[in-house]
Design a protein around this motif. Structure first.
Motif, PDB file in Angstrom:
ATOM      1  N   ILE A 154       0.827  -1.214   0.000  1.00  0.00           N
ATOM      2  CA  ILE A 154       0.000   0.000   0.000  1.00  0.00           C
ATOM      3  C   ILE A 154       0.858   1.260   0.000  1.00  0.00           C
ATOM      4  CG2 ILE A 154      -1.924  -1.191   1.114  1.00  0.00           C
ATOM      5  CD1 ILE A 154      -1.372   0.545   3.612  1.00  0.00           C
ATOM      6  N   ILE A 159      -5.347   1.827   5.718  1.00  0.00           N
ATOM      7  CA  ILE A 159      -6.702   1.412   5.356  1.00  0.00           C
ATOM      8  C   ILE A 159      -7.351   0.947   6.648  1.00  0.00           C
ATOM      9  CG2 ILE A 159      -8.115  -0.172   4.007  1.00  0.00           C
ATOM     10  CD1 ILE A 159      -5.692  -0.438   2.081  1.00  0.00           C
ATOM     11  N   LYS A 161     -10.913  -0.565   8.348  1.00  0.00           N
ATOM     12  CA  LYS A 161     -12.221  -1.160   8.080  1.00  0.00           C
ATOM     13  C   LYS A 161     -12.873  -1.494   9.410  1.00  0.00           C
ATOM     14  CE  LYS A 161     -14.613  -4.813   5.693  1.00  0.00           C
ATOM     15  NZ  LYS A 161     -14.549  -6.099   5.056  1.00  0.00           N
ATOM     16  N   MET A 166     -15.298   1.322   5.265  1.00  0.00           N
ATOM     17  CA  MET A 166     -13.862   1.302   5.023  1.00  0.00           C
ATOM     18  C   MET A 166     -13.380   2.682   4.620  1.00  0.00           C
ATOM     19  SD  MET A 166     -11.609  -1.185   2.615  1.00  0.00           S
ATOM     20  CE  MET A 166     -11.643  -0.376   1.043  1.00  0.00           C
ATOM     21  N   ASP A 168     -10.001   4.262   2.994  1.00  0.00           N
ATOM     22  CA  ASP A 168      -8.742   3.916   2.333  1.00  0.00           C
ATOM     23  C   ASP A 168      -7.970   5.193   2.041  1.00  0.00           C
ATOM     24  OD1 ASP A 168      -6.649   3.079   0.746  1.00  0.00           O
ATOM     25  OD2 ASP A 168      -7.876   1.751  -0.493  1.00  0.00           O
ATOM     26  N   SER A 169      -6.981   5.473   2.859  1.00  0.00           N
ATOM     27  CA  SER A 169      -6.142   6.645   2.632  1.00  0.00           C
ATOM     28  C   SER A 169      -4.722   6.200   2.290  1.00  0.00           C
ATOM     29  CB  SER A 169      -6.138   7.556   3.861  1.00  0.00           C
ATOM     30  OG  SER A 169      -5.522   6.897   4.942  1.00  0.00           O
ATOM     31  N   SER A 170      -4.633   5.043   1.611  1.00  0.00           N
ATOM     32  CA  SER A 170      -3.318   4.522   1.255  1.00  0.00           C
ATOM     33  C   SER A 170      -2.742   5.297   0.074  1.00  0.00           C
ATOM     34  CB  SER A 170      -3.392   3.040   0.907  1.00  0.00           C
ATOM     35  OG  SER A 170      -4.140   2.836  -0.275  1.00  0.00           O
ATOM     36  N   THR A 173      -3.733   3.833  -3.373  1.00  0.00           N
ATOM     37  CA  THR A 173      -5.048   4.234  -3.863  1.00  0.00           C
ATOM     38  C   THR A 173      -5.020   5.656  -4.408  1.00  0.00           C
ATOM     39  OG1 THR A 173      -6.141   2.746  -2.317  1.00  0.00           O
ATOM     40  CG2 THR A 173      -7.469   4.546  -3.200  1.00  0.00           C
TER      41      THR A 173
END
Length: 186
Positions: A154, A159, A161, A166, A168-170, A173
């Motif tokens: 990542i 991430i 959850k 969820m 997702d601040s990866s 992404t």
């Protein structure tokens, strides 16, 4: 949120719910949870045990004998042993990993906790773990137990959850989104 994880209408959910109710009646929820966690660790560590649990090729009697020896060696007895033997006899041993997760979710829910699955590129420090727990507690209004995993793919960020939600601040992404935006512009 815990109901998203427990799905008591499923076969594993029905078994886990029944075990939870029995454990609650006997006042042994924590002990059963610890036993199940120990069994889950054994599953994680042993390819042979995973094969025994998952394969329909083994007869229930063979699974039961192997399980008895393993549980005795691991010090798992009482209600947990009986439960594992019943699901073995009923040819449901393959679903024990889901049953363990559902039982843990039910136990956490009864304590007023939620579990957050957190994926990071690097292991979190104790300070960051405490800060993340507090931030999540403020957001959901309950105590939060972190189930942290490290996944270098990542790249950075995290991430989180909780139940069916969820965030997702990866970095992976964000880079993928940027790549899509740049393709749309060109």
């Amino acid at each position: 949120m815990a109901t998203d994880q427990t799905n008591s209408a499923s076969m594993p959910g029905r078994y886990a719910s029944a075990l939870f109710e029995l454990a609650k009646e006997q006042g042994s929820v924590e002990q059963i949870e610890a036993d199940l966690k120990a069994f889950e660790s054994l599953l994680t560590e042993s390819e042979d045990l995973r094969r025994l649990v998952a394969s329909p090729v083994f007869a229930a009697e063979d699974q039961s004998r192997a399980l008895s020896a393993l549980l005795e060696k691991a010090g798992i007895s009482g209600l947990t042993e009986n439960f594992l033997q019943v699901i073995t006899h009923n040819r449901r041993l393959f679903a024990v990993p889901q049953m363990i997760k559902i039982f843990a979710a039910l136990a956490a829910e009864s304590r007023g906790e939620v579990t957050a699955e957190v994926t990071t590129a690097q292991a979190l420090t104790d300070e960051l773990t405490a800060e993340l727990k507090q931030t999540l507690k403020n957001a959901v209004g309950k105590d939060v137990k972190l189930d942290a995993r490290v996944e270098p793919a990542i790249l950075g960020g995290l991430i989180v959850k909780i139940g069916s939600k969820m965030i997702d601040s990866s970095l992976r992404t964000k880079l993928t989104a940027m790549k899509v935006s740049l393709k749309a512009v060109s």
